[in-house]
Motif scaffolding. Structure first.
Motif, PDB file in Angstrom:
ATOM      1  N   LEU A 133       0.851  -1.184   0.000  1.00  0.00           N
ATOM      2  CA  LEU A 133       0.000   0.000   0.000  1.00  0.00           C
ATOM      3  C   LEU A 133       0.888   1.235   0.000  1.00  0.00           C
ATOM      4  N   GLU A 134       0.594   2.192  -0.897  1.00  0.00           N
ATOM      5  CA  GLU A 134       1.295   3.474  -0.844  1.00  0.00           C
ATOM      6  C   GLU A 134       0.300   4.576  -0.509  1.00  0.00           C
ATOM      7  N   LEU A 135       0.591   5.290   0.556  1.00  0.00           N
ATOM      8  CA  LEU A 135      -0.234   6.407   0.998  1.00  0.00           C
ATOM      9  C   LEU A 135       0.457   7.703   0.593  1.00  0.00           C
ATOM     10  N   GLY A 136      -0.280   8.548  -0.122  1.00  0.00           N
ATOM     11  CA  GLY A 136       0.333   9.731  -0.707  1.00  0.00           C
ATOM     12  C   GLY A 136       1.019   9.361  -2.007  1.00  0.00           C
ATOM     13  N   CYS A 137       0.277   8.687  -2.886  1.00  0.00           N
ATOM     14  CA  CYS A 137       0.866   8.126  -4.106  1.00  0.00           C
ATOM     15  C   CYS A 137       1.105   9.173  -5.185  1.00  0.00           C
TER      16      CYS A 137
END
Length: 341
Positions: free
Chosen positions: A216-220
Motif C-alpha cells: 500500500l502506498e499512501l500519498g501516491c
C-alpha cells in the motif's frame, strides 16, 4: 590481540556516542551502559532515577549530579549522596523537568528513568521528554540515557533509509522473532524506515518488498512509486486528492488507485492485509514532524500489521540516526536486538 581490545572498545564507544538518545530496556542495562558514557568531571542530570544504588553509581562516575524527581517515600540515606539540598530537587509535575533547572544550567549527560518519572512507559511521551531536555541546550545538547523498554524496542526497529544493509538485517530479525502466545493480544511492531527524499524512499523498495507482496502506498501522487511497487507484486496507491488520483489512473491504467486519507486507518485495514506500507504525505518532514510520523506509523502498524513501513520523512530519518538501543554499545555492527513482548 589483547593490545587491540582497548582500541576496539574506544571505537565502539565513539560509535555509540554519535547517538543522541540511548534507550536501555532495563535498570540493569542502564547500569551497564552508564559508566561507558559518563566521565569523571561530567555534569549529570538524573531525572526519576529512584534507586539509591543507581544514584550512588552516578555520583561515583560524575563530577556533579543534580537529581530531579517526583516526591517519594523518604529515604534515610538518599539525601546523603548529594552535596546540598540544591542538588536534590522535587518536581511539582512528573514531566516538568525543565522547570526545576536554571536557564544557565548545562549538563553533559542526562539519565532518565521514564517509567519511574512519568508513571508509564510509552515511547512517544518518553521521546518528547528526551528531546525537550536536549533542546534546552541548543549549543551543546547532552547525551540522554533513558531507561525505557518501549523506546528501546522502537530504536531497535527504526532504521534510516540510507542504511540498506541494516534494513535487511532488521527485517531478517523480524522474520526470526519468537512465536507469540496466541492467547494474548500484542501490539504490532513493524520495521520502520525513515527516508529522506524521493530517491532514497524508492531505493528501499528492493530491500523491503518481496515478490508477491501486497503493498500500500499512501500519498501516491501521480503513481510513479506505486508503479515501481507493482513490479514486485500487487500495489494500491491512495491519495487524498481526487484530481491527483484521476491523473494517476490515466498514467498507469493497469494499477489500482483510490481516493483516501492516510490517517483513515480503519478503512485502510478493510482493504488489507498488507505486507508493506509506503508513506509519502505532507507534514512528516518538518521540525515538529517526528512525533506525528511516529504516531502515524504506530496507527498503521496496529491497524494493518505490515512487516515494514517506509516513510518519506526527513525528521524520522534523523531520529533513526540519533536514537539507539543500549545493546548496540556492546558491538556497534553485529549486536542488534529487538524485544518482542
Amino acid at each position: 590481540m589483547h593490545a587491540l581490545r582497548p582500541l576496539l572498545l574506544c571505537v565502539r564507544v565513539a560509535a555509540m556516542q554519535r547517538a543522541e538518545i540511548i534507550a536501555a530496556p532495563s535498570a540493569r542495562e542502564l547500569e551497564r551502559v552508564a559508566p561507558q558514557l559518563i566521565s569523571d568531571g561530567d555534569s549529570v542530570l538524573s531525572a526519576g532515577v529512584a534507586l539509591e544504588s543507581q544514584a550512588e553509581m552516578l555520583r561515583r562516575l560524575a563530577g556533579r549530579v543534580v537529581s530531579v524527581d517526583v516526591p517519594r517515600k523518604a529515604s534515610r540515606s538518599r539525601g546523603e549522596l548529594f552535596r546540598s539540598d540544591e542538588d536534590l530537587r522535587p518536581l511539582t509535575r512528573a514531566g516538568d523537568v525543565t522547570a526545576a533547572l536554571r536557564p544557565d544550567e548545562n549538563f553533559d549527560c542526562v539519565v532518565v528513568d521514564a517509567a519511574a518519572l512519568l508513571g508509564f512507559d510509552l515511547p512517544l511521551d518518553t521521546l518528547a521528554l528526551c528531546e525537550a531536555l536536549r533542546r534546552r541546550q541548543p549549543e551543546k545538547p547532552p547525551t540522554v540515557l533513558v531507561r525505557s523498554s518501549a523506546l528501546a524496542t522502537l530504536s531497535g526497529r527504526l532504521v534510516a533509509g540510507d542504511d540498506i544493509k541494516r534494513i535487511a538485517r532488521v527485517l531478517r530479525m523480524h522474520d526470526e522473532r519468537p512465536v507469540l502466545d496466541a492467547a494474548r493480544i500484542y501490539e504490532a511492531q513493524p520495521v520502520i524506515v525513515g527516508a529522506r527524499g524521493v530517491q532514497e524512499y524508492r531505493n528501499c523498495i528492493d530491500t523491503v518488498v518481496r515478490p508477491g507482496d501486497r503493498v500500500l502506498e499512501l500519498g501516491c501522487h501521480f503513481g510513479t512509486t506505486t508503479a515501481m511497487l507493482a513490479n514486485k507484486g500487487y500495489a494500491l496507491g491512495v491519495d487524498v486528492g481526487t484530481s491527483i488520483i484521476a491523473s494517476a489512473r490515466e498514467q498507469h491504467p493497469t494499477i489500482d488507485f483510490m481516493v483516501g486519507d492516510a490517517w483513515g486507518v480503519g478503512g485502510l485495514a478493510r482493504l488489507g492485509p498488507w505486507d508493506a506500507v509506503f508513506v509519502d504525505v505532507g507534514g512528516l518532514s518538518g521540525a515538529d514532524g517526528t512525533l506525528d510520523a511516529l504516531a502515524l506509523a504506530r496507527s498503521l502498524g496496529a491497524a494493518l500489521e505490515p512487516r515494514a513501513i517506509v516513510m518519506k520523512s526527513k525528521c524520522l530519518r534523523k531520529l533513526a540516526k540519533s536514537l539507539a538501543p543500549s545493546t548496540r554499545l556492546e558491538n556497534e555492527w553485529d549486536h542488534e536486538r529487538i524485544e518482542y513482548v
